[in-house]
Design an enzyme around this catalytic site. Structure first.
Site, mmCIF file in Angstrom:
data_model
loop_
_atom_site.group_PDB
_atom_site.id
_atom_site.type_symbol
_atom_site.label_atom_id
_atom_site.label_comp_id
_atom_site.label_asym_id
_atom_site.label_seq_id
_atom_site.Cartn_x
_atom_site.Cartn_y
_atom_site.Cartn_z
ATOM 1 N N ARG A 128 -8.727 14.845 -17.735
ATOM 2 C CA ARG A 128 -7.340 14.470 -18.028
ATOM 3 C C ARG A 128 -7.307 13.341 -19.045
ATOM 4 N NH1 ARG A 128 -3.567 12.848 -12.981
ATOM 5 N NH2 ARG A 128 -4.159 10.698 -13.428
ATOM 6 N N ARG A 134 -3.965 7.983 -21.063
ATOM 7 C CA ARG A 134 -3.970 6.893 -20.068
ATOM 8 C C ARG A 134 -5.319 6.208 -20.079
ATOM 9 N NH1 ARG A 134 -1.519 8.889 -14.388
ATOM 10 N NH2 ARG A 134 -2.790 7.093 -13.769
HETATM 11 P P1 AMP Z 1 -0.586 6.979 -10.617
HETATM 12 O O1 AMP Z 1 0.132 7.493 -11.824
HETATM 13 O O2 AMP Z 1 0.123 7.319 -9.333
HETATM 14 O O3 AMP Z 1 -2.041 7.380 -10.608
HETATM 15 O O4 AMP Z 1 -0.560 5.393 -10.704
HETATM 16 C C1 AMP Z 1 -1.185 4.697 -11.764
HETATM 17 C C2 AMP Z 1 -1.410 3.258 -11.364
HETATM 18 O O5 AMP Z 1 -0.154 2.618 -11.121
HETATM 19 C C3 AMP Z 1 -2.204 3.043 -10.080
HETATM 20 O O6 AMP Z 1 -3.614 3.098 -10.301
HETATM 21 C C4 AMP Z 1 -1.739 1.651 -9.664
HETATM 22 O O7 AMP Z 1 -2.336 0.660 -10.460
HETATM 23 C C5 AMP Z 1 -0.257 1.698 -10.026
HETATM 24 N N1 AMP Z 1 0.573 2.208 -8.907
HETATM 25 C C6 AMP Z 1 1.262 3.384 -8.884
HETATM 26 N N2 AMP Z 1 1.909 3.528 -7.712
HETATM 27 C C7 AMP Z 1 1.610 2.431 -6.973
HETATM 28 C C8 AMP Z 1 1.943 2.013 -5.660
HETATM 29 N N3 AMP Z 1 2.724 2.773 -4.844
HETATM 30 N N4 AMP Z 1 1.445 0.832 -5.226
HETATM 31 C C9 AMP Z 1 0.676 0.054 -6.016
HETATM 32 N N5 AMP Z 1 0.304 0.399 -7.255
HETATM 33 C C10 AMP Z 1 0.756 1.582 -7.753
#
Ligand code: AMP
Length: 197
Positions: A128, A134
């Site tokens: 990805r 990202r």
């Molecule tokens: P994701 O797109 O869900 O993989 O999120 C990317 C990044 O955003 C994660 O690795 C965290 O650093 C942060 N993040 C997203 N959702 C949360 C959450 N519910 N709590 C804390 N950090 C979050």
């Protein structure tokens, strides 16, 4: 009305499946990762505070993500339901979500947990990373840290939702269509009383 938590480690396929499910069941899709990336792109105060944390693969403080979710729930009082993607990620976030939903006369109907083993997750995220743009997807050390953080802080939520009788395990290996079918069949077989709020 139905409120779903789509759960799983990084790379389990939550985002892809969330898009399908939100459309199919007319749910508001709330991805805290997407919301945080928007804050970073717009260089808001929250974006500035969280940028480095996300780059390292650590979790953003609970208060920040809870406040972001509270704001979205407030903005959508008449929604048919919500699909939470990447939230909650800690037990305090899950407790806060329960409290917030009670305030709106709602509750979590089910936690749908996509189960995928670690090596497959790393391969998917590295792949990805070649297209997602990202930074947290392209570095193997950051990916491994995200999985470690998931195991330590997020996986305990399985027990949290199991105790509430809301945990549903879904095999996350296979084609996107196969996994969508498994998720839909799980949602459609949820007892009526769990879908009513
Ligand atoms: P994701 O797109 O869900 O993989 O999120 C990317 C990044 O955003 C994660 O690795 C965290 O650093 C942060 N993040 C997203 N959702 C949360 C959450 N519910 N709590 C804390 N950090 C979050």
């Amino acid at each position: 009305m139905i409120n779903l938590v789509l759960f799983g480690p990084p790379g389990a396929g939550k985002g892809t499946q969330a898009t399908f499910l939100a459309k199919e069941y007319q749910l508001i899709h709330l991805s805290t990762g997407d919301i945080l990336r928007e804050e970073i792109a717009e260089n808001t105060e929250i974006g500035q505070i969280t940028r480095d944390i996300i780059c390292r693969g650590e979790l953003v403080p609970d208060e920040i993500v809870i406040e972001l979710i509270r704001h979205k729930l407030d903005k959508n009082p008449t929604a048919n339901g919500f699909l939470f993607d990447g939230f909650p990620r800690t037990v305090p976030q899950a407790e806060a979500l329960d409290t917030l939903l009670v305030h709106y006369g709602r509750s979590v109907s089910a936690m749908l947990s996509l189960e995928v083993e670690k090596e497959e997750l790393i391969n998917r995220l590295m792949n990805r990373g070649t297209t997602s743009g990202r930074s947290d997807d392209s570095n193997r050390l950051v990916i491994e840290n995200r999985i470690e953080v998931y195991n330590q802080k997020t996986a305990p939520l399985i027990h949290y939702y199991q105790s509430a009788g809301k945990y549903e395990a879904i095999n996350g290996i296979g084609s996107i269509d196969d996994i969508t079918r498994r998720l839909k069949s799980c949602i459609e077989s949820l007892p009526k009383n769990r879908k009513s709020r």
